[in-house]
Motif scaffolding. Sequence first.
Motif, PDB file in Angstrom:
ATOM      1  N   THR A   1      77.222 -28.280 -18.996  1.00 35.58           N
ATOM      2  CA  THR A   1      76.210 -28.828 -18.177  1.00 35.58           C
ATOM      3  C   THR A   1      75.051 -29.705 -18.999  1.00 35.58           C
ATOM      4  OG1 THR A   1      74.138 -27.971 -16.686  1.00 35.58           O
ATOM      5  CG2 THR A   1      74.616 -26.684 -18.529  1.00 35.58           C
ATOM      6  N   HIS A   2      74.522 -30.422 -18.402  1.00 36.82           N
ATOM      7  CA  HIS A   2      73.615 -31.329 -18.687  1.00 36.82           C
ATOM      8  C   HIS A   2      72.243 -30.990 -18.204  1.00 36.82           C
ATOM      9  CE1 HIS A   2      74.710 -33.587 -14.868  1.00 36.82           C
ATOM     10  NE2 HIS A   2      73.569 -33.755 -15.039  1.00 36.82           N
ATOM     11  N   GLU A   3      72.186 -30.254 -17.430  1.00 37.74           N
ATOM     12  CA  GLU A   3      70.998 -29.685 -16.365  1.00 37.74           C
ATOM     13  C   GLU A   3      70.141 -28.784 -17.182  1.00 37.74           C
ATOM     14  OE1 GLU A   3      67.965 -29.637 -14.305  1.00 37.74           O
ATOM     15  OE2 GLU A   3      69.467 -30.985 -13.573  1.00 37.74           O
ATOM     16  N   MET A   4      68.897 -29.032 -18.000  1.00 39.40           N
ATOM     17  CA  MET A   4      68.163 -28.127 -18.641  1.00 39.40           C
ATOM     18  C   MET A   4      67.581 -26.877 -17.834  1.00 39.40           C
ATOM     19  SD  MET A   4      68.188 -28.937 -21.940  1.00 39.40           S
ATOM     20  CE  MET A   4      67.099 -27.324 -22.308  1.00 39.40           C
ATOM     21  N   VAL A   5      67.265 -27.021 -16.578  1.00 39.05           N
ATOM     22  CA  VAL A   5      66.552 -26.059 -15.780  1.00 39.05           C
ATOM     23  C   VAL A   5      67.787 -25.052 -15.820  1.00 39.05           C
ATOM     24  CG1 VAL A   5      65.823 -25.212 -13.698  1.00 39.05           C
ATOM     25  CG2 VAL A   5      64.955 -27.591 -14.804  1.00 39.05           C
TER      26      VAL A   5
ATOM     27  N   ALA B   1      67.814 -21.111 -17.062  1.00 42.30           N
ATOM     28  CA  ALA B   1      67.918 -20.028 -16.356  1.00 42.30           C
ATOM     29  C   ALA B   1      69.253 -19.223 -16.948  1.00 42.30           C
ATOM     30  CB  ALA B   1      68.221 -20.359 -15.042  1.00 42.30           C
ATOM     31  N   LEU B   2      70.318 -19.803 -17.347  1.00 47.01           N
ATOM     32  CA  LEU B   2      71.277 -19.041 -17.806  1.00 47.01           C
ATOM     33  C   LEU B   2      71.243 -18.547 -18.997  1.00 47.01           C
ATOM     34  CD1 LEU B   2      74.646 -18.842 -17.170  1.00 47.01           C
ATOM     35  CD2 LEU B   2      75.000 -20.630 -18.443  1.00 47.01           C
TER      36      LEU B   2
ATOM     37  N   LEU C   1      71.554 -24.484 -29.084  1.00 41.74           N
ATOM     38  CA  LEU C   1      71.121 -25.294 -27.905  1.00 41.74           C
ATOM     39  C   LEU C   1      70.477 -26.727 -28.496  1.00 41.74           C
ATOM     40  CD1 LEU C   1      69.551 -21.869 -26.504  1.00 41.74           C
ATOM     41  CD2 LEU C   1      71.306 -23.265 -25.555  1.00 41.74           C
ATOM     42  N   PRO C   2      70.341 -27.484 -27.372  1.00 43.81           N
ATOM     43  CA  PRO C   2      69.634 -28.655 -27.435  1.00 43.81           C
ATOM     44  C   PRO C   2      67.982 -28.340 -27.871  1.00 43.81           C
ATOM     45  CG  PRO C   2      69.986 -28.520 -25.413  1.00 43.81           C
ATOM     46  CD  PRO C   2      70.842 -27.444 -25.892  1.00 43.81           C
ATOM     47  N   TRP C   3      67.564 -29.110 -28.659  1.00 41.47           N
ATOM     48  CA  TRP C   3      66.206 -29.096 -28.968  1.00 41.47           C
ATOM     49  C   TRP C   3      65.235 -28.372 -27.922  1.00 41.47           C
ATOM     50  CZ3 TRP C   3      63.652 -28.785 -33.646  1.00 41.47           C
ATOM     51  CH2 TRP C   3      62.465 -28.538 -33.598  1.00 41.47           C
ATOM     52  N   ALA C   4      65.297 -29.000 -26.777  1.00 37.04           N
ATOM     53  CA  ALA C   4      64.419 -28.531 -25.589  1.00 37.04           C
ATOM     54  C   ALA C   4      64.676 -27.085 -25.163  1.00 37.04           C
ATOM     55  CB  ALA C   4      64.757 -29.531 -24.373  1.00 37.04           C
ATOM     56  N   GLY C   5      65.691 -26.511 -25.671  1.00 32.45           N
ATOM     57  CA  GLY C   5      66.108 -25.239 -25.148  1.00 32.45           C
ATOM     58  C   GLY C   5      65.999 -24.414 -26.239  1.00 32.45           C
ATOM     59  N   LEU C   6      65.343 -24.780 -27.794  1.00 36.46           N
ATOM     60  CA  LEU C   6      65.219 -23.691 -28.528  1.00 36.46           C
ATOM     61  C   LEU C   6      63.761 -23.291 -28.497  1.00 36.46           C
ATOM     62  CD1 LEU C   6      66.426 -25.907 -31.642  1.00 36.46           C
ATOM     63  CD2 LEU C   6      67.483 -24.023 -30.388  1.00 36.46           C
ATOM     64  N   THR C   7      63.597 -21.919 -29.001  1.00 35.46           N
ATOM     65  CA  THR C   7      62.654 -21.118 -28.963  1.00 35.46           C
ATOM     66  C   THR C   7      61.614 -21.790 -30.311  1.00 35.46           C
ATOM     67  OG1 THR C   7      63.426 -19.586 -30.580  1.00 35.46           O
ATOM     68  CG2 THR C   7      63.679 -19.058 -28.105  1.00 35.46           C
ATOM     69  N   THR C   8      60.248 -21.360 -30.039  1.00 37.22           N
ATOM     70  CA  THR C   8      59.528 -21.618 -31.238  1.00 37.22           C
ATOM     71  C   THR C   8      60.003 -21.285 -32.605  1.00 37.22           C
ATOM     72  OG1 THR C   8      57.540 -21.432 -29.862  1.00 37.22           O
ATOM     73  CG2 THR C   8      57.124 -21.359 -32.244  1.00 37.22           C
ATOM     74  N   LYS C   9      60.493 -20.135 -32.692  1.00 38.50           N
ATOM     75  CA  LYS C   9      61.186 -19.503 -33.862  1.00 38.50           C
ATOM     76  C   LYS C   9      62.437 -20.226 -34.335  1.00 38.50           C
ATOM     77  CE  LYS C   9      63.033 -15.117 -35.998  1.00 38.50           C
ATOM     78  NZ  LYS C   9      62.993 -13.856 -35.864  1.00 38.50           N
ATOM     79  N   LYS C  10      63.301 -20.676 -33.756  1.00 37.29           N
ATOM     80  CA  LYS C  10      64.333 -21.333 -34.081  1.00 37.29           C
ATOM     81  C   LYS C  10      64.069 -22.979 -34.239  1.00 37.29           C
ATOM     82  CE  LYS C  10      67.664 -18.340 -31.519  1.00 37.29           C
ATOM     83  NZ  LYS C  10      68.529 -18.422 -30.394  1.00 37.29           N
TER      84      LYS C  10
ATOM     85  N   GLN D   1      56.128 -21.031 -17.886  1.00 30.52           N
ATOM     86  CA  GLN D   1      57.219 -21.542 -18.740  1.00 30.52           C
ATOM     87  C   GLN D   1      58.008 -22.635 -18.193  1.00 30.52           C
ATOM     88  OE1 GLN D   1      60.984 -19.189 -19.484  1.00 30.52           O
ATOM     89  NE2 GLN D   1      60.246 -19.075 -21.622  1.00 30.52           N
ATOM     90  N   ARG D   2      58.318 -23.721 -18.768  1.00 29.27           N
ATOM     91  CA  ARG D   2      58.969 -24.662 -18.578  1.00 29.27           C
ATOM     92  C   ARG D   2      60.415 -24.425 -18.193  1.00 29.27           C
ATOM     93  NH1 ARG D   2      56.724 -29.342 -22.763  1.00 29.27           N
ATOM     94  NH2 ARG D   2      55.999 -27.777 -23.749  1.00 29.27           N
TER      95      ARG D   2
END
Length: 197
Positions: A20-24, A28-29, A60-69, A122-123
Amino acid sequence: MSVTRRLVEEAKNRQVIVFTHEMVFLAALVQEAEAEGVNYLAHTLWRGGDLQTGVVDQGLPWAGLTTKKRIGSLKERWQKADKIFRTEGQKDYEPLATRLYADLRRTWERAVEEVLLENVVQRFRESVETQRLKRISDVCDADLSAIKAGMTKCSKWEGGHDHSIASSGPMPNPSELEKDIEALDDWVSGVVKRREK
């Protein structure tokens, strides 16, 4: 999302591969998989420089990473920047440091959302989780000062602003940059610790 629930249910019994290229959808996944305790392996495909395609990074791509990661990633990248500074010099170090400051600023923003505000909003998530509001009653002036100091420092060096001719001083050296990353890490750890009580 019914599609993510179904995919996670299937993943409990067999291998499921999702492109997927869909971040939303991706967010969710991941959220559904983590809620159900289903392990997953993520890879990110991207286009590199000079029309290089199909570059694969684990995770995960940067936008999908948690603060800790993100903080972990910043620390790893800092080590490379430090080595470049020592072996190649300031000129080759500065673009790496600029990118690190840009991503450090983004991580401060994510930490406000995820850590300080407890993921109330949360975004990429459809709902606002108002039950989490009770956990943010401890926000204090020290938090606001730490956030302001971190964001201000990053904004100065993240490359999005043209510096005045009158501004003085070179890009912070690796030692100072490391301290700026540690300041975020320490603040996050402090908020998490005080809320464990």
